[in-house]
Scaffold this active site. Structure first.
Site, PDB file in Angstrom:
ATOM      1  N   HIS A 193      -6.071  -1.498  15.481  1.00  0.00           N
ATOM      2  CA  HIS A 193      -6.341  -0.824  14.208  1.00  0.00           C
ATOM      3  C   HIS A 193      -6.186  -1.781  13.028  1.00  0.00           C
ATOM      4  CE1 HIS A 193      -6.299   2.773  11.505  1.00  0.00           C
ATOM      5  NE2 HIS A 193      -5.572   1.961  10.762  1.00  0.00           N
ATOM      6  N   GLU A 194      -5.062  -2.467  12.974  1.00  0.00           N
ATOM      7  CA  GLU A 194      -4.817  -3.349  11.824  1.00  0.00           C
ATOM      8  C   GLU A 194      -5.763  -4.538  11.821  1.00  0.00           C
ATOM      9  OE1 GLU A 194      -3.038  -2.030   9.627  1.00  0.00           O
ATOM     10  OE2 GLU A 194      -2.199  -0.483  10.927  1.00  0.00           O
ATOM     11  N   GLU A 223       0.852  -1.187   0.000  1.00  0.00           N
ATOM     12  CA  GLU A 223       0.000   0.000   0.000  1.00  0.00           C
ATOM     13  C   GLU A 223       0.892   1.243   0.000  1.00  0.00           C
ATOM     14  OE1 GLU A 223      -3.756   2.032   2.400  1.00  0.00           O
ATOM     15  OE2 GLU A 223      -2.832   0.223   3.196  1.00  0.00           O
ATOM     16  N   GLY A 278       3.511   2.472  10.200  1.00  0.00           N
ATOM     17  CA  GLY A 278       3.391   1.829  11.502  1.00  0.00           C
ATOM     18  C   GLY A 278       3.124   0.354  11.370  1.00  0.00           C
ATOM     19  N   ALA A 279       2.182   0.012  10.482  1.00  0.00           N
ATOM     20  CA  ALA A 279       1.819  -1.389  10.272  1.00  0.00           C
ATOM     21  C   ALA A 279       0.954  -1.468   9.029  1.00  0.00           C
ATOM     22  CB  ALA A 279       1.081  -1.944  11.489  1.00  0.00           C
TER      23      ALA A 279
END
Length: 899
Positions: free
Chosen positions: A310-311, A134, A274-275
């Site tokens: 979040h992920e 992404e 971050g991830a």
């Protein structure tokens, strides 16, 4: 074939992409089979794609994205494509006349992950192969329609040396694996869910895993694995607990259940973001997975909880339902940030989490909205999509989602979410689809709400009040204006939910049952017919008046409770007595904190004006007493107290001044910190003593709150730069049993130049030099320091063995940390600007994505005096005119220069 292909490559120039030009692809991809042959010197990727033309009457060219690839061969239905049917540029592979019926496309490419320093696509980190696709990284792996609305079923085969790369991971379920000749082995992964290419992931390397299981609400047993190098496995316990908590929370709050039998997380040390939420194979920056009491702070533990959540939450809000195009990024990111904020709130303190989120919004997003890079939550155009992973898309996007919940209530919001998934599971959709689900599920009139997606800028909401004792009416007059932003000089009024409470003379909430919107009567009762204590008013016009009836005495208004909309609130008629009253009594804890912040901002701005005019600085005793009352209230959450006694940041004051004066801002804030420390010394010493603990480290909220208050009190005391206070900080440093308290003591000591600072920094490095994440804290602390002429210290740290410009975490720690020092970045001699430009230009050749994030620090240059403006502009122009500058940096620099 490869030589011929090399000869026909031509150079493309970057172009701006517009939302208005979006159209679906001419070809759908139904299934994708990928085969990776991983090797030290080169990697071969073979792709087989089932292509379906969307039109039965025409066969337009098929354009595939590709960057930094060596094309080896192209076949259609098994036949080699002739060179006269191919066009290859540095950005695209075009098939001029593909078949008009479904066909199989085979593309073989060669790439070099070991040389890929951009950390996009397939690259090596810590000796392991990993990916980041992404937004546009998949095109660095193979030629593809690399856009989020092209969704396909992926099957991935990985071959590699078994000794060097014993673990082979990709998306979905492992359906086959085994040994091959020459010491190699293979694994085959199949993802049963359609996904866009940006969610593809691959990891291969020497890793071990922490394993656990989770049983979903329907009884599915899910195997959970967190992969790291062997020595880091003990540091993954908190991440695993966080993952299981997130899975349970999503079922309980949104009814969303995990949909596969396996969930993998891999921690890598070199990662731009971050991830990443790749389906079933989340790849994380190591700093957001690894934690132990000795090496991670409370802030690290909280960040891990939130980002793991979040992920994971992206599995539904991002993966199962994704974006039609990248302009819709906030559809998944704003929604998922809101969800992780709610998750963290439920795991800790809701008021404290809300305060933290609003602080980030004000410090970063409000500044972005007021600068040259201002853009709507849904941008209208971009050159590099990487540049729009911004606080506007994420944090302001989350505030937009929160406003749905504020307007519709929690039950109404859940109804909208349920309808959203019912309608769009497995689809790539737009922001309007989410809006429509919320509207339709609640039969709500929200027509003007869509402006939040299309208009940039932070609305300015001015509210004046009046009480009529004869009619017992209390009136709010609201006026909203949205300042002009690049490309949007004129704005329409927004739908702003204004949460209002009224306090009586005893500090209690008044019951509110009726209000007039102009002359239109509205009932405020809840579902059971009871009066409410917080009313949600819909401010939809440029000017609007609300009148509360049956108000027995003049109230003190508590406005924008819980920060009900991302606006700047102005209350011209609010007094210091009103603010002190709200600070002492408001039932809305966010607004208690806000009262202290408003008083702090007013005081500091007045002191800055006094300093600029050569006056003597002094502090209003009422303000000090207000802070004392908060500090000494045993009933308040200790982390809330910490937030309430912390002054507004220097960068926030920059945005509140017509012409920002970094030196005056810094001088005043340091003066006020020391004045508070001197006046409240006894109370602060008590806070340090009272909040010491011999208990083992625990990351629960009460323990974190205790440490936060102790550490903040210690920092205040150390600011006095007196022997007793310095010795207290040194004692706390020496006796600390966890990183939170040790590092906080170091921060306290490092405020003041001198032997204590130098010695403590040296000691800390020697103790932790083999823990790279801890060393990053050490770098950041020195970089953000406000000691005079710190730019030279930071420049020297570029050559320190602990720093590596190829590692994003280290760059963000050192250079990002320096950008956080208002007084040194904006040094009057321009040394801060030159240093930043030097680093940006060097970094742009290695990692344009990280370089472009750093150059955004220049975006506020017009807020300063003419001298600083000239010096900053000089460096921006120097950056913008460099030959071979990346699209990423060019976009930010050029837009920052436009008036």
């Amino acid at each position: 074939m490869s030589t011929a292909m090399d000869e026909i490559v031509t150079k493309d120039t970057p172009k701006e992409i517009f939302l208005k030009d979006y159209k679906p692809t001419d070809y759908a991809f139904e299934r994708v089979e990928l085969k990776f042959v991983l090797d030290e010197d080169r990697t071969i990727v073979k792709s087989i794609i089932n292509v379906v033309p969307r039109s039965e009457t025409s066969n337009p060219p098929l354009v595939l994205d590709g960057r930094d690839l060596k094309l080896l061969s192209v076949k259609i239905n098994g036949e080699v494509v002739k060179s006269n049917n191919l066009s290859l540029t540095s950005r695209h592979l075009t098939l001029s006349t593909p078949p008009s019926s479904p066909f199989t496309l085979e593309v073989d490419t060669e790439l070099h992950p070991e040389k890929n320093l951009s950390l996009e696509g397939l690259y090596k980190s810590g000796g392991n192969f990993c990916t980041q696709c992404e937004a546009e990284g998949f095109r660095k792996i193979t030629f593809f329609q690399d856009r989020p609305d092209v969704m396909a079923i992926f099957t991935t085969t990985i071959e590699a040396d078994k000794t060097k790369y014993p673990v082979l991971l990709s998306n979905g379920n492992l359906i086959d694996h085994g040994d091959l000749e020459d010491g190699k082995h293979f694994a085959v992964w199949e993802d049963p869910f359609k996904k866009p290419s940006y969610l593809f992931a691959l990891v291969a390397g020497q890793l071990e895993s922490r394993e656990d299981t989770f049983t979903t609400c329907s009884g599915r047993l899910v195997h959970l694995r967190i992969w790291t190098p062997a020595q880091d496995i003990p540091k993954t316990a908190h991440a695993m607990r966080s993952l299981k908590s997130a899975m349970k929370w999503d079922e309980d709050v949104f009814g969303l259940e995990y949909d596969l039998d396996l969930f993998n997380i891999v921690a890598v040390p070199d990662f731009n973001m971050g991830a990443m939420e790749n389906k079933s194979l989340n790849i994380f920056n190591s700093k957001l997975v690894l934690a132990s009491p000795e090496t991670a702070t409370d802030a690290d533990y909280s960040s891990i909880l939130g980002v793991i959540g979040h992920e994971y939450f992206h599995n539904w809000t991002g993966n199962r339902v994704t974006c039609r195009n990248w302009f819709q990024l906030s559809l998944k990111e704003g929604l998922t940030v809101f969800r992780d904020q709610e998750f963290s709130s439920d795991m800790g303190s809701r008021p404290v989490k809300r305060i933290s989120d609003v602080l980030r919004l004000r410090l970063s997003q409000f500044a972005e909205d007021a600068g040259p890079m201002a853009h709507p939550v849904r941008p209208h155009s971009y050159i590099k999509m990487d540049n729009f992973y911004t606080v506007t898309v994420y944090e302001k996007g989350a505030e937009v989602v929160r406003m749905y919940q504020t307007l519709l209530g929690k039950q109404g919001f859940r109804k909208g979410m349920d309808l959203y998934f019912e309608r769009h599971d497995g689809q790539a959709v737009a922001c309007e689809d989410f809006f429509a689900a919320m509207r339709d599920a609640n039969e709500a009139d929200m027509s003007s709400f869509l402006l939040w997606y299309s208009q940039a800028g932070t609305p300015l909401l001015t509210v004046t009040t009046a009480y009529n004792p004869d009619t017992r009416c209390f009136t709010l007059k609201c006026r909203q204006e949205i300042p002009p932003t690049p490309g949007q000089p004129l704005k329409e009024p927004m739908l702003i939910p204004l949460a209002v409470g009224l306090l009586n003379s005893k500090g209690h909430d008044m019951p509110l049952s009726d209000v007039l919107d102009g002359e239109l009567p509205l009932s405020l009762t809840d579902a059971s017919g009871q009066a409410v204590t917080t009313a949600i008013l819909r401010v939809e016009k440029a000017e609007q008046e609300f009148t509360f009836v049956n108000i027995p005495e003049k109230p003190v208004a508590s406005l924008l409770r819980n920060f009900s909309a991302p606006v700047r609130l102005l209350q011209p008629d609010i007094t210091d007595d009103d603010l002190l009253f709200l600070l002492a009594h408001d039932s809305d804890e966010f607004n208690r904190w806000e009262a202290a912040q408003i008083m702090g901002r007013k005081l500091m701005l007045n002191l800055i004006e006094q300093l600029q005019q050569g006056g003597k600085l002094s502090v209003d005793s009422a303000y000090i007493e207000g802070l004392r009352s908060i500090l000494c209230d045993p009933l308040l959450d200790k982390e809330f107290v910490t937030k309430a006694i912390t002054l507004p940041a220097e960068s926030e004051l920059v945005d509140l001044m017509t012409v920002a004066d970094p030196d005056a801002i810094h001088t005043v804030r340091r003066f006020l910190i020391r004045a508070i420390a001197s006046s409240l010394r006894k109370e602060l010493e008590y806070a340090v003593e009272e909040n010491r603990s011999l208990e083992p480290y625990d990351p629960n909220h009460s323990s974190m709150a205790r440490r936060a208050l102790k550490n903040t009190a210690l920092a205040y005391l150390a600011s006095l730069d007196q022997p007793e206070a310095t010795e207290l900080a040194l004692q706390e440093y020496r006796t600390a049993t966890n990183m939170t308290e040790q590092f906080a003591a170091l921060v306290a000591i490092a405020q003041n130049p001198g032997e204590a600072r130098t010695s403590a920094l040296s000691d800390f490095y020697e103790q932790w030099k083999h823990e790279f994440l801890v060393v990053n804290k050490w770098l950041a602390l020195q970089a953000v320091s406000d000691i005079p002429n710190n730019v030279e210290n930071v420049r020297q740290l570029l050559d320190h063995p602990a720093f590596d410009i190829r590692n994003p975490n280290k760059v963000y720690a050192l250079i990002g940390g320096f950008c956080g020092s208002v007084v040194n970045l904006h040094a009057k001699d321009g040394s801060g600007y030159k240093f930043l430009a030097d680093v940006v230009l060097k970094l742009d050749k290695l990692n344009p994505q990280v370089a472009s994030r750093l150059v955004t620090a220049f975006s506020r240059w017009r807020r300063f005096d003419d001298g600083r403006q000239a010096l900053a502009k000089e460096q921006l122009e120097r950056i913008a005119k460099v030959e071979g500058l990346s699209d990423n940096v060019y976009e930010i620099a050029s837009k920052s220069l436009v008036s």
